[in-house]
Scaffold this active site. Structure first.
Site, PDB file in Angstrom:
ATOM      1  N   ALA A  33       0.803  -1.227   0.000  1.00  0.00           N
ATOM      2  CA  ALA A  33       0.000   0.000   0.000  1.00  0.00           C
ATOM      3  C   ALA A  33       0.833   1.273   0.000  1.00  0.00           C
ATOM      4  O   ALA A  33       0.322   2.339  -0.341  1.00  0.00           O
ATOM      5  CB  ALA A  33      -0.931   0.005   1.209  1.00  0.00           C
ATOM      6  N   CYS A  34       2.102   1.194   0.385  1.00  0.00           N
ATOM      7  CA  CYS A  34       2.893   2.396   0.650  1.00  0.00           C
ATOM      8  C   CYS A  34       3.735   2.808  -0.555  1.00  0.00           C
ATOM      9  O   CYS A  34       4.630   2.059  -0.974  1.00  0.00           O
ATOM     10  CB  CYS A  34       3.807   2.162   1.853  1.00  0.00           C
ATOM     11  SG  CYS A  34       4.882   3.573   2.212  1.00  0.00           S
ATOM     12  N   PRO A  35       3.506   4.003  -1.106  1.00  0.00           N
ATOM     13  CA  PRO A  35       4.311   4.439  -2.262  1.00  0.00           C
ATOM     14  C   PRO A  35       5.767   4.694  -1.919  1.00  0.00           C
ATOM     15  O   PRO A  35       6.642   4.530  -2.768  1.00  0.00           O
ATOM     16  CB  PRO A  35       3.611   5.724  -2.704  1.00  0.00           C
ATOM     17  CG  PRO A  35       2.902   6.227  -1.486  1.00  0.00           C
ATOM     18  CD  PRO A  35       2.482   4.993  -0.737  1.00  0.00           C
TER      19      PRO A  35
END
Length: 324
Positions: free
Chosen positions: A57-59
């Site tokens: 989920a984390c860019p």
């Protein structure tokens, strides 16, 4: 989300992430060592020594998985993805837990690694986190530094790969990184996380002004810094690949879809189609991480079906290729 305070997990809002106008900001990382092949390096490049903790989920974490793939570091840096649990203690490994490399300790939460490394630390617990199994310490949890060390630290022992931050382009890469960090990476978070209308309005204005600027730049050259892919492209990519499926709705970045920008959308598809990149872009997982009940944006846990995205369809970027 909570944080560590004196080595203890706390859900009190101690390390605030909003300024006095309600604008969200990302706090500085606290672990800032580097893998280096310098003779005196505390963290030399060695096979089987380092482990990377990320989250689909984390860019910010995605930057590091991209560079790990581009630099062919899979044999040298192992990888685990964490996730958020409702009412959990930050990034989780799930009920079965995770054996910390270099130890026989099983942990459920990423913050437990931090206190192995520093039993009294006060910090937000973030991904990416780069772990050293030999010294049982966190090397670094700042994504921009991790990708730059990945670019150079394993040269000579990993398979040959391009240099994504060549010296002759370093000044332009750094300037572009600053533009993208402020105007896209952070502006998206400003749209999604800010807690006042004023803060949101300023963030969305900055975001779309920057996208307009990048659209114009990419009408004249193939990549952000000229004719070759650089670190600057891969620092922008995680925000672009999430834009329509996650940010347009979830973060209220809805003046325009990225697909309405001809140059940016074609550029995004070209980067996505770089060998190996599609395999480390779980768009469905990105959406679950944003819209799920434990996600960063208020949601009932229902993941929206659209908008439909097809990053595998043809792009037109060869038209800007340099011809000798």
């Amino acid at each position: 989300m909570g944080q560590l305070v004196g080595g203890k997990w706390s859900t009190e809002n101690v390390l605030v992430q909003h300024d006095d106008k309600g604008l969200y900001f990302k706090r500085d990382s606290v672990f800032r060592a580097r893998i280096s092949n310098d003779a005196q390096s505390e963290f030399p490049p060695e096979p089987g020594r380092y482990h990377l903790y990320c989250a689909v989920a984390c860019p910010w974490a995605h930057r590091t998985t991209l560079m790990r793939t581009l630099k062919k570091l899979e044999p040298f840096v192992t990888l685990s993805n964490t996730f958020q649990e409702p009412d959990g203690q930050g990034w989780s490994f799930g009920k079965e837990g995770h054996i910390v490399p270099g130890t026989d300790r099983r942990v459920r939460w990423l913050h437990e690694l931090y206190t192995i490394a520093d039993p009294a630390c006060t910090t937000r617990v973030t991904v990416p986190t780069l772990w050293d199994a030999k010294t049982r310490r966190v090397v670094n949890n700042e994504s921009s530094e991790i990708i730059r060390m990945f670019n150079t630290a394993f040269v000579g022992i990993a398979q040959p790969s391009p240099d994504y931050c060549p010296e002759k382009l370093r000044t332009e890469i750094d300037a572009t990184n600053s533009l993208v960090l402020k105007g896209v990476n952070n502006a998206v978070n400003g749209c999604g996380y800010s807690i006042s209308q004023e803060a949101y309005d300023s963030s969305v204005k900055l975001l779309f002004e920057t996208l307009d600027n990048l659209e114009e730049r990419l009408s004249k050259q193939r990549y952000l810094c000229g004719d070759v892919q650089t670190e600057a492209d891969w620092r922008l990519f995680p925000s672009l690949v999430r834009f329509d499926p996650c940010y347009y709705v979830g973060y209220k970045c809805n003046l325009r879809r990225l697909d309405e920008y001809p140059n940016l959308s074609n550029y995004l598809r070209e980067l996505y189609q770089t060998p190996g990149i599609g395999e480390v872009c779980d768009v469905a997982g990105m959406k679950r991480g944003v819209f799920g009940k434990a996600g960063p944006i208020g949601s009932n846990g229902i993941v929206p079906a659209g908008p439909a995205v097809d990053y595998a369809r043809p792009h037109d970027r060869e038209r800007l290729a340099r011809r000798n």
